[in-house]
Design a protein around this motif. Sequence first.
Motif, mmCIF file in Angstrom:
data_model
loop_
_atom_site.group_PDB
_atom_site.id
_atom_site.type_symbol
_atom_site.label_atom_id
_atom_site.label_comp_id
_atom_site.label_asym_id
_atom_site.label_seq_id
_atom_site.Cartn_x
_atom_site.Cartn_y
_atom_site.Cartn_z
ATOM 1 N N ALA A 119 0.826 -1.215 0.000
ATOM 2 C CA ALA A 119 0.000 0.000 0.000
ATOM 3 C C ALA A 119 0.861 1.266 0.000
ATOM 4 O O ALA A 119 0.350 2.366 -0.187
ATOM 5 N N LEU A 120 2.168 1.122 0.157
ATOM 6 C CA LEU A 120 3.112 2.241 -0.006
ATOM 7 C C LEU A 120 3.125 2.760 -1.442
ATOM 8 O O LEU A 120 3.539 3.885 -1.694
ATOM 9 N N PHE A 121 2.753 1.870 -2.361
ATOM 10 C CA PHE A 121 2.845 2.220 -3.784
ATOM 11 C C PHE A 121 1.467 2.493 -4.365
ATOM 12 O O PHE A 121 1.256 2.354 -5.552
ATOM 13 N N GLY A 123 -0.404 5.078 -4.918
ATOM 14 C CA GLY A 123 -0.830 6.305 -5.555
ATOM 15 C C GLY A 123 -1.080 6.215 -7.046
ATOM 16 O O GLY A 123 -2.221 6.190 -7.499
ATOM 17 N N PRO A 124 -0.033 6.091 -7.847
ATOM 18 C CA PRO A 124 -0.223 6.192 -9.292
ATOM 19 C C PRO A 124 -0.867 4.946 -9.886
ATOM 20 O O PRO A 124 -0.755 3.862 -9.327
ATOM 21 N N GLU A 125 -1.536 5.107 -11.001
ATOM 22 C CA GLU A 125 -2.069 3.959 -11.728
ATOM 23 C C GLU A 125 -0.900 3.318 -12.470
ATOM 24 O O GLU A 125 -0.241 3.957 -13.283
ATOM 25 N N ARG A 126 -0.592 2.079 -12.187
ATOM 26 C CA ARG A 126 0.492 1.380 -12.882
ATOM 27 C C ARG A 126 0.158 -0.095 -12.924
ATOM 28 O O ARG A 126 -0.476 -0.630 -12.024
ATOM 29 N N ASP A 127 0.594 -0.768 -13.983
ATOM 30 C CA ASP A 127 0.236 -2.171 -14.076
ATOM 31 C C ASP A 127 1.449 -3.088 -14.198
ATOM 32 O O ASP A 127 1.316 -4.286 -14.344
ATOM 33 N N ASP A 128 2.663 -2.523 -14.124
ATOM 34 C CA ASP A 128 3.845 -3.361 -14.186
ATOM 35 C C ASP A 128 4.257 -3.775 -12.767
ATOM 36 O O ASP A 128 3.920 -3.096 -11.802
ATOM 37 N N PRO A 129 5.007 -4.895 -12.628
ATOM 38 C CA PRO A 129 5.448 -5.296 -11.290
ATOM 39 C C PRO A 129 6.277 -4.200 -10.630
ATOM 40 O O PRO A 129 7.073 -3.524 -11.280
ATOM 41 N N ILE A 130 6.088 -4.027 -9.335
ATOM 42 C CA ILE A 130 6.683 -2.899 -8.616
ATOM 43 C C ILE A 130 7.941 -3.351 -7.877
ATOM 44 O O ILE A 130 7.848 -4.190 -6.967
ATOM 45 N N ALA A 134 10.887 1.469 -6.309
ATOM 46 C CA ALA A 134 9.912 2.328 -7.013
ATOM 47 C C ALA A 134 9.563 3.515 -6.119
ATOM 48 O O ALA A 134 9.690 3.429 -4.886
ATOM 49 N N PRO A 135 9.133 4.639 -6.709
ATOM 50 C CA PRO A 135 8.794 5.796 -5.875
ATOM 51 C C PRO A 135 7.679 5.471 -4.880
ATOM 52 O O PRO A 135 6.710 4.798 -5.217
ATOM 53 N N ILE A 136 7.865 5.957 -3.661
ATOM 54 C CA ILE A 136 6.854 5.763 -2.617
ATOM 55 C C ILE A 136 5.759 6.803 -2.810
ATOM 56 O O ILE A 136 6.043 7.995 -2.956
ATOM 57 N N ASP A 137 4.519 6.341 -2.817
ATOM 58 C CA ASP A 137 3.397 7.274 -2.954
ATOM 59 C C ASP A 137 2.150 6.596 -2.397
ATOM 60 O O ASP A 137 1.304 6.114 -3.149
ATOM 61 N N PRO A 138 2.044 6.536 -1.052
ATOM 62 C CA PRO A 138 0.932 5.782 -0.461
ATOM 63 C C PRO A 138 -0.423 6.306 -0.921
ATOM 64 O O PRO A 138 -0.646 7.516 -0.970
ATOM 65 N N GLY A 139 -1.312 5.390 -1.230
ATOM 66 C CA GLY A 139 -2.647 5.787 -1.670
ATOM 67 C C GLY A 139 -3.627 5.850 -0.515
ATOM 68 O O GLY A 139 -4.804 6.133 -0.724
ATOM 69 N N SER A 140 -3.139 5.575 0.701
ATOM 70 C CA SER A 140 -4.041 5.558 1.862
ATOM 71 C C SER A 140 -3.253 5.871 3.130
ATOM 72 O O SER A 140 -2.044 5.667 3.187
ATOM 73 N N PRO A 141 -3.943 6.349 4.170
ATOM 74 C CA PRO A 141 -3.267 6.568 5.462
ATOM 75 C C PRO A 141 -2.649 5.281 6.012
ATOM 76 O O PRO A 141 -1.616 5.328 6.671
#
Length: 328
Positions: A119-121, A123-130, A134-141
Amino acid sequence: MRYLVTGGAGFVGSHAVLGLLDDGHEVVVLDNFSTGHRGAIPAGIDVHHVDLMDAAATNAVLGEGRFDAVLHFAAISLVGESMADPLRYFEQNYISSLNLIRACITHDVRKLVFSSTAALFGGPERDDPIPHDAPIDPGSPYGESKFMIERVLHWADRIHGLRSACLRYFNAAGADVAGRAGEDHRPETHLIPIVIDAALGRRPALQVFGTDYPTHDGSCVRDYLHVGDLATAYLSALTQIDERSVVYNIGSGRGYSNIDVIRSVERVSGRKIPWEAAPRRGGDPATLIADSDAFRRDTGWTPRLSELDHIVETAFRWREAHPEGYGL
Ligand code: UFG
């Protein structure tokens, strides 16, 4: 080795306890039993009914224990819930971990493996394996709270020499292959047990949250890793942190959509499962698939139980045999 497992009565923690015991280690469990179950802990294990929010009690457990390492699972961990009550997530996950880390430093426990998250990743819409870098961009608290703890561990190593492995795992699922443990959340919010309960006729219509995502069938895609594979990942991670702290992504490397999961449960159960499309759930990224290459390369770890139908089959067997989960 002698290990303290926080959250050892929870879903992932209890399977890690079994993995450690199977590997011949000594295990002590710390849990506040807010979501965990006594019945998930094997007989004969020392259990501390302690809340990590209680700094003095946490310190006392670490002081008495002579632990070689701590495996830290205890947390609140629901993405959707964290979108509704963010401050609770920051407060509880962060302060409890801070108390634990401080107690490790005070009592010279030199190693800690931390349950971080994909869940650290989010944020952005991406479909490749992470990958782990990879840049950290949490999508949730929830994701953000875990990242805050990763940063504390970074500084705890640099300044105090506490070595840690942050394992950012994706969707833990399945049940012990020998049937000794399974998944029992209350209420259950996770997809696989919910779909299984629908197959067993134990709940009304199943809702698929979001069918307009940019994925092959419009539903979210996740990387499901069997909890038994996760347990061996913890053992592998422990071999890496004698000299340095590490951060890894851990997953199967394959993505399955929510509708793929429904099809899998249909195959395993032999039953048709009715479902309906529902609005998106807040905080859900479209796709989360792990690139675990760094972890595989460094440790030789490889998932052996994480083929989707096998995950579902182990989970199905446990839930079918335990209609009340671990009981009241
Ligand atoms: N879903 C439904 N219907 C349901 C329940 C879930 O469509 O009734 C969907 C969700 O919206 C999501 C997918 O199923 O698209 C998976 O949801 P889960 O709740 O099973 O799992 P999450 O991906 O939200 O979260 C899990 C863990 C987190 C962890 C995350 C990392 O709960 O702790 O994986 O990927 F951070």
